[in-house]
Design a protein around this motif. Structure first.
Motif, PDB file in Angstrom:
ATOM      1  N   VAL A 111       0.858  -1.185   0.000  1.00  0.00           N
ATOM      2  CA  VAL A 111       0.000   0.000   0.000  1.00  0.00           C
ATOM      3  C   VAL A 111       0.893   1.233   0.000  1.00  0.00           C
ATOM      4  N   TYR A 112       0.586   2.179  -0.895  1.00  0.00           N
ATOM      5  CA  TYR A 112       1.341   3.424  -1.036  1.00  0.00           C
ATOM      6  C   TYR A 112       0.389   4.600  -0.839  1.00  0.00           C
ATOM      7  N   ASP A 113       0.917   5.702  -0.297  1.00  0.00           N
ATOM      8  CA  ASP A 113       0.084   6.886  -0.102  1.00  0.00           C
ATOM      9  C   ASP A 113       0.120   7.761  -1.343  1.00  0.00           C
ATOM     10  N   GLY A 114      -0.466   8.965  -1.241  1.00  0.00           N
ATOM     11  CA  GLY A 114      -0.539   9.855  -2.394  1.00  0.00           C
ATOM     12  C   GLY A 114       0.802  10.333  -2.891  1.00  0.00           C
ATOM     13  N   LEU A 115       1.821  10.312  -2.034  1.00  0.00           N
ATOM     14  CA  LEU A 115       3.179  10.667  -2.446  1.00  0.00           C
ATOM     15  C   LEU A 115       3.968   9.451  -2.919  1.00  0.00           C
ATOM     16  N   ARG A 116       3.273   8.317  -3.053  1.00  0.00           N
ATOM     17  CA  ARG A 116       3.866   7.045  -3.482  1.00  0.00           C
ATOM     18  C   ARG A 116       4.935   6.563  -2.508  1.00  0.00           C
ATOM     19  N   ARG A 117       4.701   6.839  -1.242  1.00  0.00           N
ATOM     20  CA  ARG A 117       5.556   6.299  -0.190  1.00  0.00           C
ATOM     21  C   ARG A 117       4.935   5.004   0.308  1.00  0.00           C
ATOM     22  N   ARG A 118       5.720   3.975   0.374  1.00  0.00           N
ATOM     23  CA  ARG A 118       5.206   2.688   0.843  1.00  0.00           C
ATOM     24  C   ARG A 118       4.899   2.774   2.332  1.00  0.00           C
ATOM     25  N   GLN A 119       3.659   2.433   2.692  1.00  0.00           N
ATOM     26  CA  GLN A 119       3.222   2.496   4.072  1.00  0.00           C
ATOM     27  C   GLN A 119       3.340   1.121   4.729  1.00  0.00           C
ATOM     28  N   ALA A 120       3.860   1.117   5.941  1.00  0.00           N
ATOM     29  CA  ALA A 120       4.012  -0.139   6.674  1.00  0.00           C
ATOM     30  C   ALA A 120       2.660  -0.611   7.191  1.00  0.00           C
ATOM     31  N   CYS A 121       2.491  -1.923   7.230  1.00  0.00           N
ATOM     32  CA  CYS A 121       1.264  -2.514   7.751  1.00  0.00           C
ATOM     33  C   CYS A 121       1.364  -2.606   9.267  1.00  0.00           C
ATOM     34  N   GLN A 122       0.340  -2.129   9.941  1.00  0.00           N
ATOM     35  CA  GLN A 122       0.319  -2.218  11.394  1.00  0.00           C
ATOM     36  C   GLN A 122       0.180  -3.667  11.833  1.00  0.00           C
ATOM     37  N   TYR A 123      -0.654  -4.416  11.154  1.00  0.00           N
ATOM     38  CA  TYR A 123      -0.757  -5.855  11.358  1.00  0.00           C
ATOM     39  C   TYR A 123      -1.476  -6.450  10.156  1.00  0.00           C
ATOM     40  N   GLY A 124      -1.392  -7.769  10.032  1.00  0.00           N
ATOM     41  CA  GLY A 124      -1.985  -8.461   8.896  1.00  0.00           C
ATOM     42  C   GLY A 124      -0.949  -9.274   8.145  1.00  0.00           C
ATOM     43  N   ALA A 125      -1.424 -10.246   7.357  1.00  0.00           N
ATOM     44  CA  ALA A 125      -0.551 -11.106   6.551  1.00  0.00           C
ATOM     45  C   ALA A 125      -0.315 -10.429   5.212  1.00  0.00           C
ATOM     46  N   GLN A 126       0.712  -9.600   5.154  1.00  0.00           N
ATOM     47  CA  GLN A 126       1.016  -8.863   3.930  1.00  0.00           C
ATOM     48  C   GLN A 126       1.642  -9.754   2.870  1.00  0.00           C
ATOM     49  N   THR A 127       2.375 -10.772   3.264  1.00  0.00           N
ATOM     50  CA  THR A 127       3.048 -11.694   2.341  1.00  0.00           C
ATOM     51  C   THR A 127       2.723 -13.123   2.753  1.00  0.00           C
ATOM     52  N   ARG A 128       2.341 -13.940   1.769  1.00  0.00           N
ATOM     53  CA  ARG A 128       2.051 -15.344   2.031  1.00  0.00           C
ATOM     54  C   ARG A 128       2.524 -16.193   0.857  1.00  0.00           C
ATOM     55  N   THR A 129       2.929 -17.409   1.189  1.00  0.00           N
ATOM     56  CA  THR A 129       3.383 -18.354   0.176  1.00  0.00           C
ATOM     57  C   THR A 129       2.305 -19.406  -0.038  1.00  0.00           C
ATOM     58  N   ALA A 130       1.883 -19.559  -1.283  1.00  0.00           N
ATOM     59  CA  ALA A 130       0.864 -20.544  -1.640  1.00  0.00           C
ATOM     60  C   ALA A 130       1.543 -21.849  -2.024  1.00  0.00           C
ATOM     61  N   ALA A 131       1.112 -22.940  -1.409  1.00  0.00           N
ATOM     62  CA  ALA A 131       1.673 -24.253  -1.727  1.00  0.00           C
ATOM     63  C   ALA A 131       1.207 -24.710  -3.106  1.00  0.00           C
ATOM     64  N   GLN A 132       1.771 -25.822  -3.571  1.00  0.00           N
ATOM     65  CA  GLN A 132       1.441 -26.304  -4.914  1.00  0.00           C
ATOM     66  C   GLN A 132      -0.020 -26.723  -5.034  1.00  0.00           C
ATOM     67  N   ASP A 133      -0.611 -27.252  -3.968  1.00  0.00           N
ATOM     68  CA  ASP A 133      -1.997 -27.706  -4.023  1.00  0.00           C
ATOM     69  C   ASP A 133      -2.980 -26.657  -3.514  1.00  0.00           C
ATOM     70  N   ALA A 134      -2.535 -25.430  -3.277  1.00  0.00           N
ATOM     71  CA  ALA A 134      -3.418 -24.385  -2.760  1.00  0.00           C
ATOM     72  C   ALA A 134      -4.299 -23.849  -3.878  1.00  0.00           C
ATOM     73  N   ALA A 135      -5.593 -23.695  -3.579  1.00  0.00           N
ATOM     74  CA  ALA A 135      -6.532 -23.161  -4.566  1.00  0.00           C
ATOM     75  C   ALA A 135      -6.609 -21.643  -4.520  1.00  0.00           C
ATOM     76  N   SER A 136      -6.248 -21.048  -3.398  1.00  0.00           N
ATOM     77  CA  SER A 136      -6.296 -19.593  -3.268  1.00  0.00           C
ATOM     78  C   SER A 136      -5.364 -19.172  -2.145  1.00  0.00           C
ATOM     79  N   VAL A 137      -5.098 -17.886  -2.082  1.00  0.00           N
ATOM     80  CA  VAL A 137      -4.273 -17.302  -1.031  1.00  0.00           C
ATOM     81  C   VAL A 137      -4.907 -15.973  -0.633  1.00  0.00           C
ATOM     82  N   GLU A 138      -4.948 -15.715   0.671  1.00  0.00           N
ATOM     83  CA  GLU A 138      -5.570 -14.505   1.196  1.00  0.00           C
ATOM     84  C   GLU A 138      -4.516 -13.637   1.874  1.00  0.00           C
ATOM     85  N   LEU A 139      -4.571 -12.336   1.591  1.00  0.00           N
ATOM     86  CA  LEU A 139      -3.637 -11.365   2.143  1.00  0.00           C
ATOM     87  C   LEU A 139      -4.424 -10.237   2.802  1.00  0.00           C
ATOM     88  N   SER A 140      -3.797  -9.568   3.746  1.00  0.00           N
ATOM     89  CA  SER A 140      -4.436  -8.430   4.412  1.00  0.00           C
ATOM     90  C   SER A 140      -3.362  -7.483   4.926  1.00  0.00           C
TER      91      SER A 140
END
Length: 291
Positions: free
Chosen positions: A122-151
């Motif tokens: 997530v970037y602000d109006g000045l295109r500065r990357r904003q840090a996530c206060q909490y949440g799964a920002q990065t996740r690795t999907a396994a080979q048999d995974a049908a979907s992946v959810e990020l927040s």
């Protein structure tokens, strides 16, 4: 000589029972609590998560490929897009002072694929990357995974901050969804993505003494200028048309003013109640009036 004795008449003293004083104090405190409850009810309702437009028919069904072509999404809408693995998908949404945005993204993967890592930024109006206060920002999907959810839940947007600070400010925010470390065999496989942005109104707890002159809404397209500018060949930037439903906040008003007024009323009522309890019953009955 007969001495006559003059009996002084006693003036009956008026006694105020402690029960009466306590009753007045209780009534004063009760009135203050009623005022506090009447004011706190709308303030608590405002602190609930803001629900933007929920009409999925008007939600966008595509995503941009850069900051300048980011697809505009209102808060509360569920945006969808069809893409290929390896693409960079961009959306933009407005966030005003006192809001704490939460970005949720879901990627539906093909039947056969290798493990891949997905990331939402997530970037602000000045295109500065904003840090996530909490949440799964990065996740690795396994080979048999049908979907992946990020927040990603951002910090509370402030009406003003120091120039050197990276605090979130009112304006347009950009969401970028992509894969990290993609294998060559999976490059170009079809995927579908869903993105939704909701926010919680924090209220006066995040209020600051200051505001921006204008929200950080950068230009997303360049159009030809007016007829007077066509001769000179100049062009003007077209600003983003997306904004909160009730417009951008001025920055000076918050429910902190309401709580300050309620605190003053309660302090006055507490003073009246304390005076009623401690002022005493007047002249004691054993002291004559002439004393």
């Amino acid at each position: 000589m007969r001495t006559s004795r003059v009996l002084s008449a006693r003036v009956p003293s008026v006694r105020v029972s402690s029960a009466g004083r306590a009753g007045r104090a209780v009534r004063a405190v009760g009135a203050g609590l009623l005022v506090l409850g009447a004011v706190a009810s709308p303030a608590a309702a405002d602190s609930s998560p803001s629900a933007g437009p929920s009409d999925d028919d008007a939600a966008p069904t595509s995503a941009g490929t850069s900051f300048r072509t980011a697809t505009e999404v209102d808060q509360g809408q569920r945006a969808t897009a069809s893409a290929s693995m390896g693409d960079y998908l961009y959306w933009s949404f407005p966030a005003d002072a006192g809001q704490r945005p939460t970005v949720k993204a879901t990627v539906k993967l093909p039947d056969a694929h290798a493990s891949a890592t997905w990331q939402v930024d997530v970037y602000d109006g000045l295109r500065r990357r904003q840090a996530c206060q909490y949440g799964a920002q990065t996740r690795t999907a396994a080979q048999d995974a049908a979907s992946v959810e990020l927040s990603c839940t951002l910090r509370t947007v402030r009406a003003w901050s120091e120039p050197w600070a990276d605090d979130p400010l009112p304006g347009t925010y950009y969401v970028r969804l992509t894969t990290v470390g993609l294998k060559t065999a999976d490059l170009g496989l079809p995927v579908s993505a869903e993105v939704q942005v909701d926010s919680k109104d924090v209220g006066g707890a995040a209020a600051v003494d200051g505001s921006l002159a204008e929200p950080l809404v950068p230009g997303v397209a360049v159009a030809a200028g007016s007829d007077s500018d066509e001769d000179s060949g100049t062009s003007v930037a077209v600003l983003s048309s997306i904004e909160p439903d009730d417009g951008w906040a001025s920055g000076w008003w918050s429910d902190r003013w309401v709580w300050t007024a309620v605190g003053g009323v309660l302090a006055a009522l507490a003073g009246v109640g304390g005076y009623s309890l401690t002022r005493g019953v007047g002249r004691p009955s054993r002291v004559p009036p002439s004393a």
